[in-house]
Design a protein around this motif. Structure first.
Motif, PDB file in Angstrom:
ATOM      1  N   LEU A  99       1.021  18.244  -3.585  1.00  0.00           N
ATOM      2  CA  LEU A  99       1.859  18.464  -4.907  1.00  0.00           C
ATOM      3  C   LEU A  99       1.996  19.936  -5.045  1.00  0.00           C
ATOM      4  O   LEU A  99       2.486  20.241  -6.021  1.00  0.00           O
ATOM      5  CB  LEU A  99       1.468  17.453  -6.101  1.00  0.00           C
ATOM      6  CG  LEU A  99       1.963  16.313  -6.160  1.00  0.00           C
ATOM      7  CD1 LEU A  99       1.225  15.480  -7.516  1.00  0.00           C
ATOM      8  CD2 LEU A  99       3.437  16.318  -6.299  1.00  0.00           C
ATOM      9  N   LYS A 100       1.239  20.885  -4.549  1.00  0.00           N
ATOM     10  CA  LYS A 100       1.194  22.242  -4.651  1.00  0.00           C
ATOM     11  C   LYS A 100       2.364  23.031  -4.676  1.00  0.00           C
ATOM     12  O   LYS A 100       2.624  23.601  -5.683  1.00  0.00           O
ATOM     13  CB  LYS A 100       0.209  22.755  -3.663  1.00  0.00           C
ATOM     14  CG  LYS A 100      -0.189  24.431  -4.193  1.00  0.00           C
ATOM     15  CD  LYS A 100      -1.168  24.921  -3.050  1.00  0.00           C
ATOM     16  CE  LYS A 100      -1.531  26.276  -3.563  1.00  0.00           C
ATOM     17  NZ  LYS A 100      -2.621  26.872  -2.650  1.00  0.00           N
ATOM     18  N   HIS A 101       3.349  22.354  -3.877  1.00  0.00           N
ATOM     19  CA  HIS A 101       4.846  23.153  -4.039  1.00  0.00           C
ATOM     20  C   HIS A 101       5.525  22.786  -5.366  1.00  0.00           C
ATOM     21  O   HIS A 101       6.041  23.647  -5.848  1.00  0.00           O
ATOM     22  CB  HIS A 101       5.541  22.698  -2.678  1.00  0.00           C
ATOM     23  CG  HIS A 101       5.989  21.082  -2.698  1.00  0.00           C
ATOM     24  ND1 HIS A 101       5.173  20.062  -2.636  1.00  0.00           N
ATOM     25  CD2 HIS A 101       7.167  20.796  -2.992  1.00  0.00           C
ATOM     26  CE1 HIS A 101       5.801  19.257  -2.618  1.00  0.00           C
ATOM     27  NE2 HIS A 101       7.212  19.309  -2.969  1.00  0.00           N
ATOM     28  N   LEU A 102       5.328  21.745  -5.636  1.00  0.00           N
ATOM     29  CA  LEU A 102       5.917  21.283  -6.982  1.00  0.00           C
ATOM     30  C   LEU A 102       5.461  22.188  -8.379  1.00  0.00           C
ATOM     31  O   LEU A 102       6.252  22.605  -8.929  1.00  0.00           O
ATOM     32  CB  LEU A 102       5.933  19.823  -7.389  1.00  0.00           C
ATOM     33  CG  LEU A 102       7.005  18.847  -6.898  1.00  0.00           C
ATOM     34  CD1 LEU A 102       6.641  17.441  -7.155  1.00  0.00           C
ATOM     35  CD2 LEU A 102       8.363  19.184  -7.138  1.00  0.00           C
ATOM     36  N   VAL A 103       3.804  22.000  -8.201  1.00  0.00           N
ATOM     37  CA  VAL A 103       3.372  22.845  -9.539  1.00  0.00           C
ATOM     38  C   VAL A 103       3.722  24.455  -9.200  1.00  0.00           C
ATOM     39  O   VAL A 103       4.011  25.119 -10.274  1.00  0.00           O
ATOM     40  CB  VAL A 103       1.846  22.692  -9.073  1.00  0.00           C
ATOM     41  CG1 VAL A 103       1.047  23.681 -10.175  1.00  0.00           C
ATOM     42  CG2 VAL A 103       1.347  21.309  -9.213  1.00  0.00           C
ATOM     43  N   TYR A 106       0.909  -1.127   0.086  1.00  0.00           N
ATOM     44  CA  TYR A 106       0.009  -0.059  -0.027  1.00  0.00           C
ATOM     45  C   TYR A 106       0.862   1.130   0.038  1.00  0.00           C
ATOM     46  O   TYR A 106       1.823   1.174   0.629  1.00  0.00           O
ATOM     47  CB  TYR A 106      -0.852  -0.115   1.238  1.00  0.00           C
ATOM     48  CG  TYR A 106      -2.216  -0.682   1.052  1.00  0.00           C
ATOM     49  CD1 TYR A 106      -3.291  -0.079   0.718  1.00  0.00           C
ATOM     50  CD2 TYR A 106      -2.351  -1.942   0.923  1.00  0.00           C
ATOM     51  CE1 TYR A 106      -4.564  -0.583   0.499  1.00  0.00           C
ATOM     52  CE2 TYR A 106      -3.419  -2.904   0.781  1.00  0.00           C
ATOM     53  CZ  TYR A 106      -4.646  -2.079   0.538  1.00  0.00           C
ATOM     54  OH  TYR A 106      -5.696  -2.866   0.280  1.00  0.00           O
ATOM     55  N   ILE A 107       0.572   2.292  -0.993  1.00  0.00           N
ATOM     56  CA  ILE A 107       1.478   3.289  -1.253  1.00  0.00           C
ATOM     57  C   ILE A 107       0.879   4.498  -0.617  1.00  0.00           C
ATOM     58  O   ILE A 107      -0.318   4.555  -0.624  1.00  0.00           O
ATOM     59  CB  ILE A 107       2.018   3.227  -2.580  1.00  0.00           C
ATOM     60  CG1 ILE A 107       0.984   3.540  -3.422  1.00  0.00           C
ATOM     61  CG2 ILE A 107       2.948   2.210  -2.858  1.00  0.00           C
ATOM     62  CD1 ILE A 107       1.186   3.887  -4.964  1.00  0.00           C
ATOM     63  N   LYS A 108       1.813   5.280  -0.019  1.00  0.00           N
ATOM     64  CA  LYS A 108       1.323   6.883   0.549  1.00  0.00           C
ATOM     65  C   LYS A 108       1.620   7.652  -0.307  1.00  0.00           C
ATOM     66  O   LYS A 108       2.648   7.534  -1.329  1.00  0.00           O
ATOM     67  CB  LYS A 108       2.054   6.897   1.875  1.00  0.00           C
ATOM     68  CG  LYS A 108       1.691   5.716   3.025  1.00  0.00           C
ATOM     69  CD  LYS A 108       2.422   6.055   4.257  1.00  0.00           C
ATOM     70  CE  LYS A 108       3.872   5.798   4.055  1.00  0.00           C
ATOM     71  NZ  LYS A 108       4.386   4.507   4.000  1.00  0.00           N
ATOM     72  N   PRO A 109       1.030   8.958  -0.233  1.00  0.00           N
ATOM     73  CA  PRO A 109       1.475  10.062  -1.010  1.00  0.00           C
ATOM     74  C   PRO A 109       2.939  10.276  -0.936  1.00  0.00           C
ATOM     75  O   PRO A 109       3.584  10.341  -2.084  1.00  0.00           O
ATOM     76  CB  PRO A 109       0.692  11.226  -0.491  1.00  0.00           C
ATOM     77  CG  PRO A 109      -0.452  10.692   0.277  1.00  0.00           C
ATOM     78  CD  PRO A 109      -0.014   9.230   0.621  1.00  0.00           C
ATOM     79  N   GLN A 110       3.647   9.956   0.151  1.00  0.00           N
ATOM     80  CA  GLN A 110       5.234  10.537   0.131  1.00  0.00           C
ATOM     81  C   GLN A 110       5.777   9.579  -0.703  1.00  0.00           C
ATOM     82  O   GLN A 110       6.711   9.668  -1.567  1.00  0.00           O
ATOM     83  CB  GLN A 110       5.537  10.440   1.352  1.00  0.00           C
ATOM     84  CG  GLN A 110       7.307  10.646   1.623  1.00  0.00           C
ATOM     85  CD  GLN A 110       7.238  12.153   1.431  1.00  0.00           C
ATOM     86  OE1 GLN A 110       6.491  12.973   1.427  1.00  0.00           O
ATOM     87  NE2 GLN A 110       8.491  12.396   0.521  1.00  0.00           N
ATOM     88  N   ASP A 111       5.383   8.175  -1.063  1.00  0.00           N
ATOM     89  CA  ASP A 111       6.153   7.307  -1.876  1.00  0.00           C
ATOM     90  C   ASP A 111       6.197   7.768  -3.266  1.00  0.00           C
ATOM     91  O   ASP A 111       6.960   7.612  -4.139  1.00  0.00           O
ATOM     92  CB  ASP A 111       5.456   6.001  -1.809  1.00  0.00           C
ATOM     93  CG  ASP A 111       5.625   5.150  -0.562  1.00  0.00           C
ATOM     94  OD1 ASP A 111       6.610   5.208   0.202  1.00  0.00           O
ATOM     95  OD2 ASP A 111       4.491   4.616  -0.011  1.00  0.00           O
TER      96      ASP A 111
END
Length: 625
Positions: free
Chosen positions: A568-572, A322-327
């Motif tokens: 992901l807002k910081h990457l955008v 099970y993957i988390k957003p951080q992965d």
């Protein structure tokens, strides 16, 4: 499975041995087990290979490999599944083998049959073959394009490799963006067919081989699925007979792909395609099949529980993660280096993660890719089927009805769709469904320098639809996807994600015998107006209870739209900054900012447009800045 590289410079002023070593070593992830190079400094020819040992783990499988006389040399990425039969045939003709691997079979098959040898191979492959007798370099790619093969050609120099990162290391290579292919990327989310993101750089087309004689390069086709299906009649057998024949083909294909000297397993999503492959693997192998699944904590995107039920029924040795957003965020930063070109399919993220987990247990994994394209499985086929009456409307009627809808429909998404429905060419509706950018937006993005239809006009995306003779709408669209979306998106995604983890992925549904058979079947055997993949489901139900499979299709996706507004807002913000984009001089920064702001304010779902921009910007930073 391996990574290959090489070049031929008749006139060179650089260290040829050092260059091929540097190119080859960029592909260590594709082949961590062995490394080899061969050069002829008099002719300026060099070959290199990184090896992932799958068959004949001994040094006898080392590449580059030559014939006994040393005048035919080959580097090879992939598998020739019918190599044992070919080996026996060649031995009967007097050839003697020193190894038990398929690479040596390629050499003597070429010696015996010339370029016609590619027609005899059942497998996935990218081959570079140097014939010193005739001074010819031959590059060949498998029928469906499962294995990649790029080349750069300019001023009498050719450099080739499994991935662009190797070609970039050649001293003559110039990193210049091809703007037409950039427009195509923003339309389809990938650079299609024989194009590449850089100028003077190309891909060998699936089912083709190319011959370079030091001056000219010529392209030859040895397998033309469009021509084969256009010339064939629809199978006149009953559904039951078709099921029996398809099941035997599936068993044969899976059996071929179980040949390995290392541990293997299978990806299991719980869907029709992967469940069918795992069912047949379990039937053919007395040992428990190792299966691998990715799960999400977001219920809307999670299919792991379904895969678990299938695994329990088939008694597999099942692994799930099970993957988390951080992965996912950690993986996103790796994507530009993995794919070498901008690539906007966000399912590359879970594909990479499931490959990473799988590689901890096995070296080879079978997948169910290809089922949607061959057996009418995608939801967009259902949408197009419902819209089919629009195709028969007079142009004037379309303008009146859908022009009114465009004016009064709420939201840009629906207005854009209504605008597409007014087009005289009904294929434009399909283009809209497959495009990452809305109609007219690409022109604004490029400050008036782009048009999505013009960008796609000379590609197989359009030509396949136009040239699929005497076929209904859905048969045409499946052929378009086989030659475009499957080759340029699905297979690219799986190859790079798996090989980044030194994992070999094999695709039984894309055995060319199955492809030819499936595409020649009547549409009603695949889609009866209600049920998709009908014939494949009927086969699967012999192994797995129907009630385990009957549920809505989810697909292999991630909650990207929500993440863009939060995690992901910081990457955008970083990569799609208006001033940063304007400094590049490629795009309209103000227009990009308006798309981002609209999405963040939840006024529209601009996920696909933002993601394709983000992937380009991250690629640009890695390769161009």
């Amino acid at each position: 499975m391996c990574g290959i590289a090489g070049f031929w410079n008749c006139k060179y002023n650089f260290d040829i041995s050092e260059t091929i070593s540097r190119m080859t070593d960029t592909l260590v992830h594709r082949g961590p087990d062995d490394r080899g190079t061969w050069v002829d400094k008099n002719l300026g020819i060099a070959l290199g290979q990184r090896r992932l040992s799958i068959l004949d783990l001994s040094p006898a499988g080392h590449q580059p490999m030559s014939n006994t006389q040393g005048d035919i040399w080959v580097v090879f990425n992939g598998e020739i599944y019918n190599f044992l039969e070919l080996r026996d045939e060649l031995m009967g003709l007097g050839y003697r083998f020193k190894s038990h691997c398929d690479t040596e079979v390629i050499i003597y098959a070429y010696e015996e049959w010339g370029e016609k040898c590619f027609e005899r191979f059942n497998g996935m492959f990218a081959v570079a073959l140097w014939n010193s007798r005739d001074k010819r370099l031959i590059l060949a790619r498998d029928r469906l394009g499962k294995k990649p093969l790029y080349y750069y050609i300019k001023d009498g120099t050719i450099a080739f490799a499994s991935e662009l990162k190797a070609i970039i290391e050649h001293p003559f290579f110039k990193k210049e963006i091809d703007e037409l292919n950039l427009h195509r990327y923003f339309t389809l989310g990938n650079v299609p067919y024989t194009g590449a993101i850089f100028k003077n750089t190309f891909k060998v087309a699936a089912g083709h081989y190319m011959v370079f004689d030091g001056t000219d390069i010529k392209d030859y086709i040895y397998w033309d699925i469009l021509g084969i299906i256009n010339k064939s009649d629809k199978q006149s057998i009953s559904l039951y007979e078709a099921q029996e024949e398809l099941e035997e083909l599936l068993k044969s294909s899976v059996k071929y792909r179980l040949i390995s000297d290392v541990k293997l397993g299978a990806f299991l999503s719980g869907g029709i395609d992967s469940s069918t492959i795992v069912s047949i693997m379990a039937a053919l192998d007395s040992k428990a099949v190792k299966t691998f699944t990715i799960g999400f904590y977001e219920e809307k995107f999670n299919e792991a529980e379904y895969a678990r039920d299938i695994a329990k029924h088939l008694n597999t040795e099942h692994y799930e993660l099970y993957i988390k957003p951080q992965d996912c965020f950690e993986t996103i930063t790796k994507l530009p280096k993995i794919y070498d070109e901008p690539f906007a399919d966000s399912s590359a993220i879970p594909t990479y993660l499931v490959s990473k987990m799988t590689r901890e247990h096995v070296t080879v994994a079978l997948s169910g890719d290809g089922g949607d394209e061959l057996f009418c499985g995608y939801n967009h086929y259902l949408y197009m089927n419902k819209l089919k009456p629009v195709n028969y409307m007079p142009a004037a009627v379309k303008k009146i009805i859908f022009g009114a809808l465009e004016r009064f429909m709420p939201g840009k998404k629906y207005k854009t769709f209504a605008r597409y429905l007014q087009q005289e060419d009904f294929f434009r509706v399909y283009e809209h469904l497959m495009s990452h950018w809305r109609m007219g937006y690409l022109d604004k993005l490029f400050n008036g320098r782009a048009d999505s239809s013009a960008a796609l006009k000379d590609t197989v995306f359009y030509s396949t639809y136009k040239n699929r003779e005497n076929a209904g709408l859905l048969d045409k669209l499946m052929m378009v996807d086989v030659r475009n979306y499957l080759v340029d998106d699905i297979l690219v995604k799986v190859d790079r994600a798996s090989m980044a983890n030194s994992l070999e992925s094999r695709v039984p549904l894309l055995d060319y015998r199955i492809v030819e058979f499936a595409l020649s079947l009547p549409l009603a055997y695949k889609f009866d107006g209600k049920t998709t993949k009908k014939i494949l489901r009927n086969i699967l139900y012999k192994y797995v209870p129907r009630e385990l499979m009957e549920r809505p299709k989810k697909g292999f996706s991630i909650p990207l739209s929500v993440w863009m507004r939060n995690e992901l807002k910081h990457l955008v913000s970083q990569y799609l900054d208006k001033n940063r984009i304007n400094r590049q001089g490629i795009f309209n920064g103000e227009f990009v900012a308006s798309i981002v702001n609209e999405h963040m304010a939840e006024k529209a779902n601009n996920m696909n447009m933002i993601w394709s921009m983000l992937m380009f910007q991250m690629w640009y930073e890695h390769y161009m800045e």
